[in-house]
Design an enzyme around this catalytic site. Structure first.
Site, PDB file in Angstrom:
ATOM      1  N   ASN A   1       0.778   5.740   2.684  1.00 26.45           N
ATOM      2  CA  ASN A   1       1.758   4.806   2.140  1.00 26.45           C
ATOM      3  C   ASN A   1       2.512   5.534   1.022  1.00 26.45           C
ATOM      4  OD1 ASN A   1       2.404   2.726  -0.127  1.00 26.45           O
ATOM      5  ND2 ASN A   1       2.201   1.472   1.707  1.00 26.45           N
TER       6      ASN A   1
ATOM      7  N   ASN B   1       6.780   2.191   1.316  1.00 21.23           N
ATOM      8  CA  ASN B   1       6.624   0.958   0.557  1.00 21.23           C
ATOM      9  C   ASN B   1       7.887   0.688  -0.253  1.00 21.23           C
ATOM     10  OD1 ASN B   1       5.837  -1.152  -1.039  1.00 21.23           O
ATOM     11  ND2 ASN B   1       4.242  -0.024  -2.139  1.00 21.23           N
TER      12      ASN B   1
ATOM     13  N   LEU C   1       0.500   0.852  -8.579  1.00 20.77           N
ATOM     14  CA  LEU C   1       0.603   2.153  -7.896  1.00 20.77           C
ATOM     15  C   LEU C   1      -0.126   3.286  -8.617  1.00 20.77           C
ATOM     16  CD1 LEU C   1       4.350   2.042  -6.795  1.00 20.77           C
ATOM     17  CD2 LEU C   1       2.344   1.651  -5.350  1.00 20.77           C
TER      18      LEU C   1
ATOM     19  N   CYS D   1       6.835  -2.950  -3.372  1.00 17.86           N
ATOM     20  CA  CYS D   1       5.772  -3.201  -4.341  1.00 17.86           C
ATOM     21  C   CYS D   1       6.304  -4.083  -5.464  1.00 17.86           C
ATOM     22  CB  CYS D   1       5.229  -1.907  -4.936  1.00 17.86           C
ATOM     23  SG  CYS D   1       3.944  -2.244  -6.151  1.00 17.86           S
TER      24      CYS D   1
ATOM     25  N   GLY E   1      -4.492 -12.460   0.414  1.00 18.55           N
ATOM     26  CA  GLY E   1      -5.636 -13.254   0.855  1.00 18.55           C
ATOM     27  C   GLY E   1      -5.184 -14.366   1.785  1.00 18.55           C
TER      28      GLY E   1
ATOM     29  N   LYS F   1      -4.074   4.640   0.138  1.00 18.11           N
ATOM     30  CA  LYS F   1      -3.479   4.159  -1.116  1.00 18.11           C
ATOM     31  C   LYS F   1      -2.063   4.688  -1.346  1.00 18.11           C
ATOM     32  CE  LYS F   1      -3.220   2.483  -5.272  1.00 18.11           C
ATOM     33  NZ  LYS F   1      -2.849   1.064  -5.356  1.00 18.11           N
TER      34      LYS F   1
ATOM     35  N   VAL G   1      -1.908  -3.742  -9.882  1.00 14.36           N
ATOM     36  CA  VAL G   1      -2.432  -2.396 -10.088  1.00 14.36           C
ATOM     37  C   VAL G   1      -1.313  -1.454 -10.537  1.00 14.36           C
ATOM     38  CG1 VAL G   1      -3.446  -0.393  -8.924  1.00 14.36           C
ATOM     39  CG2 VAL G   1      -4.363  -2.691  -8.506  1.00 14.36           C
TER      40      VAL G   1
ATOM     41  N   LYS H   1       7.492  -0.875   5.045  1.00 13.87           N
ATOM     42  CA  LYS H   1       6.783  -2.100   4.635  1.00 13.87           C
ATOM     43  C   LYS H   1       7.712  -3.015   3.857  1.00 13.87           C
ATOM     44  CE  LYS H   1       2.332  -3.552   2.697  1.00 13.87           C
ATOM     45  NZ  LYS H   1       1.064  -3.024   2.132  1.00 13.87           N
TER      46      LYS H   1
END
Lengths: 258, 291
Positions: free
Chosen positions: B87, B115, B61, B118, B205, B33, B59, B153
């Site tokens: 991450n 990251n 972070l 985000c 997804g 996470k 969410v 990322k």
């Protein structure tokens, strides 16, 4: 408690009412340990719109027949598909998830179990557990009308049942918190499952009378395992996952305005 | 790596949440996470909405901060015999560098995934990832304090993801991972309100997979460092698409919510596919599109 991902077989499908389905699931080996108030995540097949699993509370564990019961309200396409399952079909479950209701604190304790609508589901298993372990459960169940009252005979076989309906077609007319039982009797503690306004109103009663109270929440969730952090509830300890830290919470741990 | 399958940050907790379902050591890498310098409560509920073939989340972070990670979580996961990767996210260049420096000191964390993409926090995260200059600045700062493998990322919410990838390569990244979620929005038409608490969220997804494959393909043509592909992978065949587009490893994200054993199934399925096609390793098919 160990969690499983497993195909169970549909042993029976019952329709207590046009809006609800009761699935009785079984397995070739004994079902694992499960606690009253825990839930399962079921995978819905054949519904392109239903991407995520659906969290469903455990209605009853019938050890004699090695059955796990799920009482489901048809709300959207996912639950509609579940209602179309036939005997012999397989249903994939991730289970058992979350923490259940409190275990018996002392022999003879009077525990009021308040359920509304399909929220009565986990109270059947919990009521049976309480009775089997020396507590004295009492059910107070609410519904819109008589035909929405679910599993009444099963509840009555365990403990006294008090009922309210919004239209007065069965029991006392009104909401559960208006039932005269609450004026006449006091309980050692209360467990509630149902729509949030109902749970908040019972929590208010509990607070006013100094009765310990726990509620079972059903925030929208994805993983069911405490990994995605989507189903959070604000608590005195910050945001916590309903799926992992709940679904049952002591009302004093919540930040509800009650 | 034992195999090219890793878990995407934020979809697999710290790995231990899935230990009842799979042998964690059968997974090539576990990216835990998102971790920030300071603890974060994340956004308000609702943080998730389902859609056909996917979901959106905001969410934001939520995590207990890097100190809590080092003191309480690291001891629980350090002996898991696979690549445990953290991450790292931040709100300023100093945040990123400080957080990375603390994780640099942990022996059993061989890599971090930075990251810079985000979409669910204000004034941060993605702000660095949307321009080559911003991305370069944060990667350079982290590179100075972080000596192990640095994966960056990337966000698909940009005009040219290849330009960003090139910038982070030049700034010293060892690899890039892509894609982070695609910014989206869902409206409750009866309430006339967005469903998510902060209105928008990151879409993930199978619905996003073609976008992700396209991004990997574009980035592969621009950079020479390894690419980790992710976005909607549900099957081994999906993973093969990413390898052919130019990824040499993949991450599985949202699919973990549907099947907690999916990582191992995909890893096995990749081997079966390679066997059927007479390949000895994934390396033989990385970027091997015909024509």
């Amino acid at each position: 408690m160990k969690k499983y991902v497993k195909d169970l077989m549909v042993a029976a499908v019952e329709f207590p009412h046009e809006c609800y389905v009761l699935l009785k699931l079984t397995d070739s080996e004994p079902l694992p340990e499960m606690l009253p108030g825990q839930f399962v995540e079921v995978k819905v097949e054949g519904s392109p719109k239903t991407f995520l699993r659906r969290p469903i509370s455990i209605n009853y564990v019938d050890r004699e027949n090695n059955q796990l019961w799920l009482l489901i309200k048809k709300v959207g396409e996912g639950t509609q598909k579940l209602a179309e399952l036939k005997v012999g079909d397989k249903l994939n479950l991730v289970f058992p998830l979350g923490n259940g209701f409190s275990s018996v604190q002392e022999k003879g304790e009077k525990v009021l179990l308040v359920g509304g609508g399909v929220g009565v589901a986990p109270l059947l298993d919990y009521g049976k557990y309480l009775k089997d372990n020396g507590a004295s459960p009492v059910f107070l169940l609410g519904a819109r009308s008589k035909s929405d009252l679910l599993e009444q005979a099963l509840f009555k076989a365990i403990a006294p049942v008090y009922v309210t309906t919004e239209d007065g077609s069965e029991g006392e007319k009104g909401f559960v918190t208006q039932h005269t039982l609450l004026e006449k009797e006091r309980f050692d503690r209360i467990s509630v499952c149902g729509p949030k306004p109902m749970m908040m109103s019972v929590a208010r009663y509990a607070k006013a009378t100094g009765t310990p109270c726990e509620v079972s929440l059903e925030n929208m969730m994805a993983c069911g395992l405490g990994a995605c952090l989507c189903c959070v509830e604000k608590t005195v300890k910050g945001n916590v996952c309903v799926c992992k830290e709940g679904p049952v919470f002591d009302i004093n741990d919540l930040t509800w305005n009650i | 790596m034992k195999n090219p399958v890793m878990t995407a940050s934020g979809t697999f907790g710290y790995g231990v949440e899935f230990a009842d379902f799979v042998n964690l050591e059968d997974i090539g890498g576990i990216i835990v996470k998102g971790t920030t310098l300071q603890p974060r409560e994340g956004n308000d509920y609702p943080r998730m909405v389902e859609m056909a073939s996917g979901m959106l989340n905001c969410v934001g972070l939520q995590n207990k901060g890097v100190d809590y990670f080092c003191e309480h979580i690291y001891p629980e996961i350090k002996d898991i015999q696979t690549n445990m990767i953290v991450n790292v996210s931040g709100f300023s260049i100093d945040d990123y560098a400080e957080c990375a420096a603390r994780i640099n000191a942990l022996d059993n964390i061989p890599a971090i995934e930075l990251n810079i993409s985000c979409p669910n926090v204000k004034h941060g995260g993605m702000a660095f990832g949307v321009t080559p200059e911003g991305a370069s600045a944060v990667v350079k700062a982290v590179r100075e304090v972080y000596q192990k493998t640095l994966i960056v990322k990337l966000s698909p919410n940009v005009t040219s993801i290849a330009d960003i990838a090139l910038a982070v390569q030049d700034a010293g990244a060892d690899a890039v991972s892509l894609i982070n979620t695609i910014m989206g929005m869902v409206i409750d038409i009866e309430k006339r309100k967005p469903v998510l608490s902060i209105a928008t969220g990151g879409m993930s997804g199978p619905a996003v997979k073609p976008v992700a494959v396209r991004c990997v393909w574009q980035v592969a043509k621009a950079v020479h460092i390894p690419i980790v592909g992710l976005g909607g992978i549900m099957t081994a065949e999906d993973a093969i698409e990413f390898f052919l587009a130019g990824a040499s490893a993949i991450e599985i994200g949202t699919a973990n919510f549907i099947d907690p054993t999916i990582t191992v199934k995909v890893a096995n399925g990749i081997n079966d596919w390679l066997d059927r096609h007479g390949c000895k390793s994934v390396n033989e098919i990385v970027g091997q599109l015909d024509g």
